[in-house]
Design a protein around this motif. Structure first.
Motif, PDB file in Angstrom:
ATOM      1  N   LEU A   1       1.091  -1.425   0.071  1.00  0.00           N
ATOM      2  CA  LEU A   1      -0.178   0.118   0.037  1.00  0.00           C
ATOM      3  C   LEU A   1       0.843   0.970   0.112  1.00  0.00           C
ATOM      4  CD1 LEU A   1      -2.590   1.548   0.356  1.00  0.00           C
ATOM      5  CD2 LEU A   1      -2.390   1.199   2.913  1.00  0.00           C
ATOM      6  N   ILE A   2       2.291   0.864   0.904  1.00  0.00           N
ATOM      7  CA  ILE A   2       3.028   2.656   0.557  1.00  0.00           C
ATOM      8  C   ILE A   2       3.567   2.615  -0.401  1.00  0.00           C
ATOM      9  CG2 ILE A   2       5.027   3.375   1.513  1.00  0.00           C
ATOM     10  CD1 ILE A   2       4.167   1.541   4.434  1.00  0.00           C
ATOM     11  N   TYR A   3       3.781   1.897  -1.477  1.00  0.00           N
ATOM     12  CA  TYR A   3       4.445   2.079  -2.418  1.00  0.00           C
ATOM     13  C   TYR A   3       3.750   2.786  -3.795  1.00  0.00           C
ATOM     14  CZ  TYR A   3       9.386   0.739  -2.059  1.00  0.00           C
ATOM     15  OH  TYR A   3      10.549   0.451  -1.474  1.00  0.00           O
ATOM     16  N   ALA A   4       2.111   1.543  -3.365  1.00  0.00           N
ATOM     17  CA  ALA A   4       1.170   2.144  -4.548  1.00  0.00           C
ATOM     18  C   ALA A   4       1.049   3.912  -4.150  1.00  0.00           C
ATOM     19  CB  ALA A   4      -0.243   1.302  -3.839  1.00  0.00           C
ATOM     20  N   LEU A   5       1.239   4.604  -2.946  1.00  0.00           N
ATOM     21  CA  LEU A   5       0.686   5.555  -2.747  1.00  0.00           C
ATOM     22  C   LEU A   5       1.995   6.687  -3.169  1.00  0.00           C
ATOM     23  CD1 LEU A   5      -1.126   5.492   0.589  1.00  0.00           C
ATOM     24  CD2 LEU A   5      -2.355   6.139  -1.873  1.00  0.00           C
TER      25      LEU A   5
ATOM     26  N   ASN B   1       2.000   9.055  -6.728  1.00  0.00           N
ATOM     27  CA  ASN B   1       2.045  10.606  -6.616  1.00  0.00           C
ATOM     28  C   ASN B   1       1.009  10.830  -5.432  1.00  0.00           C
ATOM     29  OD1 ASN B   1       4.712  10.949  -7.358  1.00  0.00           O
ATOM     30  ND2 ASN B   1       3.549  11.719  -9.409  1.00  0.00           N
ATOM     31  N   SER B   2       0.372  10.445  -4.774  1.00  0.00           N
ATOM     32  CA  SER B   2      -1.264  10.459  -3.918  1.00  0.00           C
ATOM     33  C   SER B   2      -0.729  11.544  -2.403  1.00  0.00           C
ATOM     34  CB  SER B   2      -1.260   9.206  -4.161  1.00  0.00           C
ATOM     35  OG  SER B   2      -2.169   8.307  -5.441  1.00  0.00           O
ATOM     36  N   ILE B   3       0.324  11.146  -2.394  1.00  0.00           N
ATOM     37  CA  ILE B   3       0.497  11.906  -1.112  1.00  0.00           C
ATOM     38  C   ILE B   3       1.402  13.351  -1.760  1.00  0.00           C
ATOM     39  CG2 ILE B   3       1.447  11.808   1.532  1.00  0.00           C
ATOM     40  CD1 ILE B   3       0.372   8.853   0.959  1.00  0.00           C
ATOM     41  N   SER B   4       1.362  14.409  -1.180  1.00  0.00           N
ATOM     42  CA  SER B   4       1.840  15.478  -1.277  1.00  0.00           C
ATOM     43  C   SER B   4       2.694  15.499  -2.438  1.00  0.00           C
ATOM     44  CB  SER B   4       2.857  15.680   0.073  1.00  0.00           C
ATOM     45  OG  SER B   4       2.545  15.657   1.174  1.00  0.00           O
ATOM     46  N   TYR B   5       1.962  15.293  -3.895  1.00  0.00           N
ATOM     47  CA  TYR B   5       2.084  15.503  -4.889  1.00  0.00           C
ATOM     48  C   TYR B   5       2.969  14.753  -4.939  1.00  0.00           C
ATOM     49  CZ  TYR B   5      -1.808  19.104  -4.663  1.00  0.00           C
ATOM     50  OH  TYR B   5      -2.858  19.832  -4.772  1.00  0.00           O
ATOM     51  N   GLY B   6       3.297  13.400  -4.457  1.00  0.00           N
ATOM     52  CA  GLY B   6       4.724  12.534  -4.850  1.00  0.00           C
ATOM     53  C   GLY B   6       6.018  13.035  -4.068  1.00  0.00           C
ATOM     54  N   LYS B   7       6.208  14.571  -3.311  1.00  0.00           N
ATOM     55  CA  LYS B   7       6.644  15.698  -2.977  1.00  0.00           C
ATOM     56  C   LYS B   7       7.609  14.458  -1.704  1.00  0.00           C
ATOM     57  CE  LYS B   7       5.842  19.706  -4.797  1.00  0.00           C
ATOM     58  NZ  LYS B   7       5.385  21.006  -4.954  1.00  0.00           N
TER      59      LYS B   7
ATOM     60  N   GLY C   1       9.514  11.606   0.172  1.00  0.00           N
ATOM     61  CA  GLY C   1      10.527  10.777   0.062  1.00  0.00           C
ATOM     62  C   GLY C   1       9.325   8.846   0.561  1.00  0.00           C
ATOM     63  N   ILE C   2       9.955   8.313  -0.177  1.00  0.00           N
ATOM     64  CA  ILE C   2       9.621   6.545   0.380  1.00  0.00           C
ATOM     65  C   ILE C   2       9.665   6.322   2.097  1.00  0.00           C
ATOM     66  CG2 ILE C   2      11.235   5.446  -0.549  1.00  0.00           C
ATOM     67  CD1 ILE C   2       8.150   4.091  -0.618  1.00  0.00           C
ATOM     68  N   ARG C   3      11.114   6.677   2.545  1.00  0.00           N
ATOM     69  CA  ARG C   3      11.390   6.811   3.751  1.00  0.00           C
ATOM     70  C   ARG C   3      10.527   7.265   4.817  1.00  0.00           C
ATOM     71  NH1 ARG C   3      13.425   8.466   8.406  1.00  0.00           N
ATOM     72  NH2 ARG C   3      14.024  10.448   6.578  1.00  0.00           N
ATOM     73  N   LYS C   4      10.150   8.345   4.830  1.00  0.00           N
ATOM     74  CA  LYS C   4      10.148   9.418   5.319  1.00  0.00           C
ATOM     75  C   LYS C   4       7.763   8.833   5.262  1.00  0.00           C
ATOM     76  CE  LYS C   4       8.441  13.766   6.723  1.00  0.00           C
ATOM     77  NZ  LYS C   4       7.965  15.572   6.870  1.00  0.00           N
ATOM     78  N   LEU C   5       7.384   8.673   4.080  1.00  0.00           N
ATOM     79  CA  LEU C   5       6.061   7.838   4.021  1.00  0.00           C
ATOM     80  C   LEU C   5       6.235   6.382   4.584  1.00  0.00           C
ATOM     81  CD1 LEU C   5       3.563   8.371   2.563  1.00  0.00           C
ATOM     82  CD2 LEU C   5       4.201   6.908   0.781  1.00  0.00           C
ATOM     83  N   ALA C   6       7.148   5.713   4.471  1.00  0.00           N
ATOM     84  CA  ALA C   6       6.882   4.311   5.582  1.00  0.00           C
ATOM     85  C   ALA C   6       7.006   4.766   6.994  1.00  0.00           C
ATOM     86  CB  ALA C   6       7.978   3.757   5.102  1.00  0.00           C
ATOM     87  N   LEU C   7       7.605   5.788   6.895  1.00  0.00           N
ATOM     88  CA  LEU C   7       7.806   5.841   8.166  1.00  0.00           C
ATOM     89  C   LEU C   7       6.853   7.099   9.003  1.00  0.00           C
ATOM     90  CD1 LEU C   7       9.635   7.199  11.225  1.00  0.00           C
ATOM     91  CD2 LEU C   7      10.383   9.124  10.037  1.00  0.00           C
ATOM     92  N   ILE C   8       5.993   8.078   8.794  1.00  0.00           N
ATOM     93  CA  ILE C   8       4.751   8.052   8.735  1.00  0.00           C
ATOM     94  C   ILE C   8       3.829   6.722   9.567  1.00  0.00           C
ATOM     95  CG2 ILE C   8       2.553   8.908   8.406  1.00  0.00           C
ATOM     96  CD1 ILE C   8       4.453  10.807   6.581  1.00  0.00           C
TER      97      ILE C   8
END
Length: 281
Positions: A213-217, A221-227, A229-236
């Protein structure tokens, strides 16, 4: 065993949420969680020593997936307590430097004593071919030149390798924690997902499903227009659901080559949503 694991994780999350809602200091919260997890592990140990295991697979499941989750968080909270109670100042450059040095020490430990071990690569690859050796009591091979810590554990309640997984889990949690101390923008308090806001939230599907799910988002570019990073998204997501994620990059590469659908979770999401829509027709 899966039911037992969910029950245990639910107990841990409830205690974490209860303490978080009290708005006590980090050190106090870590101390209370240490006491709670120590007592929980003691109770489970008594139950296991009394009842034993029904079969070999149940024993492997317990020492590979259940005990390490409890012990891992116990080690983690104890480390957080030690870190917080020895921090020299409450803010400023010295405060930041203190946590940066803690992170450097953690990375050094990872390079020197974890990532170069055969077992670490075995665990990260989600292999099962040596589970009977690694996760059954009385199967320790001393010819492998094990660390002296093997003589300090209770071999009636440990296969030695369950302890190693627990330390991997603890270090992953500690890594995330230290990042939130060093980078204020990654702090859970600043993204408003701590305390009562996520009191009843827990991820109840598999770890791979969450990573999918994280990688799909991320790639859409579904969160913050893709701005972001994957590390921070995973952290959230880790902070939001209070669940550690193993190396997401390795997990993603395994997904690309797995048999059957490479997007199994997303496929099931689509099916579930369509079935739900059909109920209203």
């Amino acid at each position: 065993m899966e039911i037992l694991l969910r029950k245990i994780l639910s107990q841990i999350r409830l205690q974490e949420d209860r303490l978080s809602s009290q708005m006590i200091g980090t050190a106090d919260e870590a101390y209370q969680m240490t006491l709670f997890l120590k007592e929980l592990l003691f109770k489970i140990k008594a139950d296991v020593l009394q009842a034993g295991f029904k079969n070999e697979q149940q024993e492997i499941e317990f020492f590979k997936n259940i005990k390490p989750q409890i012990l891992g968080k116990l080690i983690y909270y104890n480390k957080v307590f030690r870190i917080e109670t020895t921090c020299p100042v409450s803010n400023g450059r010295m405060h930041l430097s203190y946590y940066e040095n803690q992170l450097k020490a953690l990375k050094s430990e990872y390079k020197e004593s974890i990532c170069n071990e055969d077992f670490y690569r075995y665990y990260r690859a989600d292999r099962t071919d040596r589970d009977q050796t690694y996760f059954r009591l009385g199967q320790i091979n001393y010819h492998d030149g094990l660390k002296s810590s093997v003589f300090e554990i209770d071999l009636s309640f440990s296969t030695y390798y369950d302890n190693k997984i627990a330390h991997i889990i603890a270090n992953e949690l500690l890594y995330t924690y230290l990042l939130t101390k060093i980078n204020p923008e990654d702090n859970p308090d600043t993204i408003s997902i701590n305390g009562d806001a996520n009191k009843d939230l827990s991820w109840t599907n598999s770890q791979n499903a969450l990573i999918e799910l994280i990688y799909a988002l991320y790639v859409s570019n579904s969160i913050s227009y893709g701005k972001i990073g994957i590390r921070k998204l995973a952290l959230i997501f880790q902070v939001l659901f209070r669940t550690p994620l193993n190396n997401i990059h390795h997990a993603f590469h395994r997904m690309k080559t797995r048999a059957g659908s490479r997007t199994a979770f997303l496929d099931q999401l689509k099916i579930s949503l369509e079935e739900y829509m059909d109920k209203d027709l």
